[in-house]
Scaffold this motif. Structure first.
Motif, PDB file in Angstrom:
ATOM      1  N   GLY A  83     -10.205 -39.182  -8.561  1.00  0.00           N
ATOM      2  CA  GLY A  83     -11.060 -37.958  -8.802  1.00  0.00           C
ATOM      3  C   GLY A  83     -12.163 -38.412 -10.049  1.00  0.00           C
ATOM      4  O   GLY A  83     -11.823 -39.956 -10.545  1.00  0.00           O
ATOM      5  N   THR A  84     -12.460 -37.167 -10.631  1.00  0.00           N
ATOM      6  CA  THR A  84     -13.004 -38.248 -11.631  1.00  0.00           C
ATOM      7  C   THR A  84     -12.926 -38.126 -13.184  1.00  0.00           C
ATOM      8  O   THR A  84     -11.919 -37.349 -13.985  1.00  0.00           O
ATOM      9  N   VAL A  85     -13.279 -39.470 -13.555  1.00  0.00           N
ATOM     10  CA  VAL A  85     -12.563 -40.068 -14.753  1.00  0.00           C
ATOM     11  C   VAL A  85     -13.578 -39.955 -16.097  1.00  0.00           C
ATOM     12  O   VAL A  85     -14.641 -39.783 -16.244  1.00  0.00           O
ATOM     13  N   THR A  86     -13.332 -38.005 -17.021  1.00  0.00           N
ATOM     14  CA  THR A  86     -14.110 -37.540 -17.835  1.00  0.00           C
ATOM     15  C   THR A  86     -13.977 -38.918 -18.828  1.00  0.00           C
ATOM     16  O   THR A  86     -13.066 -39.226 -19.061  1.00  0.00           O
ATOM     17  N   LYS A  87     -15.032 -38.683 -20.024  1.00  0.00           N
ATOM     18  CA  LYS A  87     -14.536 -39.796 -21.097  1.00  0.00           C
ATOM     19  C   LYS A  87     -13.657 -38.947 -21.546  1.00  0.00           C
ATOM     20  O   LYS A  87     -12.996 -39.731 -22.546  1.00  0.00           O
ATOM     21  N   LYS A  88     -13.378 -37.809 -21.977  1.00  0.00           N
ATOM     22  CA  LYS A  88     -12.199 -37.247 -22.919  1.00  0.00           C
ATOM     23  C   LYS A  88     -10.925 -37.579 -21.879  1.00  0.00           C
ATOM     24  O   LYS A  88     -10.442 -37.459 -23.005  1.00  0.00           O
ATOM     25  N   MET A  89     -11.519 -37.996 -20.508  1.00  0.00           N
ATOM     26  CA  MET A  89     -10.069 -37.253 -19.688  1.00  0.00           C
ATOM     27  C   MET A  89      -9.109 -39.705 -20.768  1.00  0.00           C
ATOM     28  O   MET A  89      -8.410 -39.877 -20.001  1.00  0.00           O
ATOM     29  N   ALA A  90     -10.407 -40.301 -20.131  1.00  0.00           N
ATOM     30  CA  ALA A  90     -10.305 -41.961 -19.497  1.00  0.00           C
ATOM     31  C   ALA A  90      -9.172 -42.393 -21.402  1.00  0.00           C
ATOM     32  O   ALA A  90      -7.928 -42.789 -20.044  1.00  0.00           O
ATOM     33  N   PRO A  91      -9.757 -42.157 -22.288  1.00  0.00           N
ATOM     34  CA  PRO A  91      -8.225 -42.653 -23.150  1.00  0.00           C
ATOM     35  C   PRO A  91      -7.157 -41.968 -22.381  1.00  0.00           C
ATOM     36  O   PRO A  91      -5.683 -43.483 -22.503  1.00  0.00           O
ATOM     37  N   GLN A  92      -6.867 -41.167 -22.080  1.00  0.00           N
ATOM     38  CA  GLN A  92      -5.438 -41.114 -21.559  1.00  0.00           C
ATOM     39  C   GLN A  92      -4.680 -41.606 -20.441  1.00  0.00           C
ATOM     40  O   GLN A  92      -3.454 -41.979 -20.117  1.00  0.00           O
ATOM     41  N   VAL A  93      -5.544 -42.009 -19.358  1.00  0.00           N
ATOM     42  CA  VAL A  93      -5.501 -43.122 -17.858  1.00  0.00           C
ATOM     43  C   VAL A  93      -5.071 -44.218 -18.430  1.00  0.00           C
ATOM     44  O   VAL A  93      -4.520 -44.101 -17.818  1.00  0.00           O
ATOM     45  N   ILE A  94      -5.640 -43.720 -19.387  1.00  0.00           N
ATOM     46  CA  ILE A  94      -5.443 -46.445 -20.114  1.00  0.00           C
ATOM     47  C   ILE A  94      -3.747 -45.959 -20.701  1.00  0.00           C
ATOM     48  O   ILE A  94      -3.058 -47.417 -20.100  1.00  0.00           O
ATOM     49  N   ARG A  95      -3.626 -44.985 -20.798  1.00  0.00           N
ATOM     50  CA  ARG A  95      -2.716 -44.830 -21.533  1.00  0.00           C
ATOM     51  C   ARG A  95      -1.315 -44.864 -21.359  1.00  0.00           C
ATOM     52  O   ARG A  95      -0.456 -46.406 -20.874  1.00  0.00           O
ATOM     53  N   LEU A  96      -1.680 -44.382 -19.682  1.00  0.00           N
ATOM     54  CA  LEU A  96      -0.005 -43.910 -18.736  1.00  0.00           C
ATOM     55  C   LEU A  96      -0.442 -45.714 -17.724  1.00  0.00           C
ATOM     56  O   LEU A  96       0.532 -45.674 -18.067  1.00  0.00           O
TER      57      LEU A  96
END
Ligand code: SF4
Lengths: 205, 222
Positions: A83-96
């Motif tokens: 799905g859509t990776v918003t800029k606000k969500m991106a750090p959390q995705v990369i942290r996972l």
């Protein structure tokens, strides 16, 4: 291990016909690994619905050994960015992603995860998760059908089994990806040049 | 359901001298709205909610609008006396004026009790830079909470009296207001496989300065 096979596939088949199975520990491990790719239980937008659908009875991702969606990144091998990776969500995705143990694989599912998709020119959407995470399989579509996800998974399994994944670059650089900070106008950095470089386009003037 | 004109007269009876006007909508929907003065906005909102005839107890929608500075051309007719002594001449003169921009917030109000609506009210800021404060309607209608935060986040309208005015979609350290017409997005157009129009112009900045000489033109093309 040298690259040249000690015996050919034909010879190996011949032996197998006589009840002798010849393999290497590495091959056995890669085969086992490819048949138990555990995805992280994690969805971002509409594509996640297709991923959920793929995991249910009708499409049944369990046939390929990937039904064990793990709620913890510590137990997962595969990050399906669905799905859509918003800029606000991106750090959390990369942290996972950083919390997942090696060897790990990433599937970019859908136009959004590949490039930003329909929201590419928006102010708030990351233009592709591959700007920060090395992606193994890209599945185009908006959304891709569950069959497409299964196809992507089978491709990944095939590459794991034949030793093409994880890639040498990934093996050389295990572990952490850069986690961007929230800047005043954009993520900082907006992309990780070690992971992603824009393809060079030559155009007629 | 009262017409906007009737509501305006009702408000003027209660708030004499307040600058309340009806903004007509020339579109086919014909949803006309009321422009309220920012100063008395809160008191008027409370009246709209509590008045037994209107009883607008529910605010369903809050929107922001950005009206940038606009150059408008006005045509003025002038009579110039003829120096030769003939009859006066009528001359048309075009005057260019800069209409200053402002930010606007639009509320759609309904009445659950009386089952009518919407009544649309607008408030406008003084300009787009330093006079961007408007009264918050969150104390009047609780549903304005998140929506006013969103208007603040994307347009930069500051709502005075809002209990918790923080950004809601973008992160706290973000400095821009992305829905304003003059917003400059970060330049991340380095990879645009099929650019056109505006995107093409932005992507061209990232093209290699000279096309590599090694790449030959495809067969059959000049
Ligand atoms: S690619 Fe399409 S379906 Fe998938 S998350 Fe983006 S918008 Fe939704």
């Amino acid at each position: 291990m040298s690259d040249a096979p000690v015996i050919t596939d034909a010879e190996r088949d011949e032996l197998r016909r006589h009840g002798i199975m010849l393999t290497s520990l590495g091959e056995l491990a890669a085969w086992g690994r490819s048949k138990s790719v555990w995805p992280l239980q994690f969805g971002l937008a509409c594509c996640a619905i297709e991923m959920i659908s793929a995991s249910m009875a009708r499409f049944d991702i369990a046939r390929f050994g990937s039904e064990v969606f793990r709620p913890s990144p510590r137990q997962a091998d595969l990050l399906i960015v669905s799905g859509t990776v918003t800029k606000k969500m991106a750090p959390q995705v990369i942290r996972l992603w950083n919390q997942m143990p090696d060897p790990k694989y990433c599937i970019a599912m859908g136009a959004c995860a590949i490039s930003g998709g329909p929201f590419k020119q928006g102010y708030n959407v990351l233009k592709g998760i591959d700007r920060f995470i090395p992606v193994d399989i890209y599945i185009p579509g908006c959304p891709p059908r569950p069959e497409a996800l299964l196809h992507g998974l089978i491709q990944l399994q095939e590459q794991i089994r034949t030793g093409k994944r994880p890639t040498p670059a990934k093996v050389a650089r295990p572990g952490e990806c850069t986690i961007p900070e929230f800047g005043e106008h954009d993520l900082e950095p907006a992309k990780d040049p070690a992971v992603w470089q824009p393809p060079v386009i030559t155009r007629q003037p | 359901m009262l017409t906007p004109e009737q509501i305006r007269d009702r408000l003027l009876a209660r708030f004499p001298g307040a600058a309340i006007s009806v903004v007509t909508n020339p579109g086919s929907s014909g949803q006309h709205s009321l422009l309220l003065p920012a100063g008395e906005g809160r008191a008027i909102a409370e009246f709209l909610r509590d008045d037994p005839e209107l009883a607008l107890d529910f605010c369903s929608n809050v929107s922001g609008v950005d009206w940038p500075d606009k150059e408008i051309t006005e045509t003025v007719k002038k009579t110039v006396p003829d120096p030769a002594g003939g009859p006066d001449k009528v001359v048309e003169e075009k005057i260019k004026k800069l209409q200053p921009g402002y930010l606007e917030v639009v509320y759609h109000l309904y009445s659950m009790a009386k089952k009518h609506g919407p009544v649309i009210v607008r408030l406008r800021t003084g300009n787009r830079s330093d006079q961007v404060t408007l009264p918050s309607f969150m104390p009047v209608w609780r549903s304005c909470d998140f929506q006013e935060r969103e208007v603040y986040d994307l347009y930069g309208i500051v709502f005075e009296g809002h209990a918790d005015l923080r950004r809601i979609l973008m992160w706290d350290g973000f400095k821009d207001f992305p829905m304003r017409k003059d917003y400059e997005e970060p330049d991340d157009y380095e990879w645009e496989p099929t650019p056109h129009d505006d995107v093409l112009a932005k992507a061209k900045v990232h093209y290699p300065a000279t096309a590599p000489a090694a790449a030959p033109a495809p067969e059959g093309k000049a």
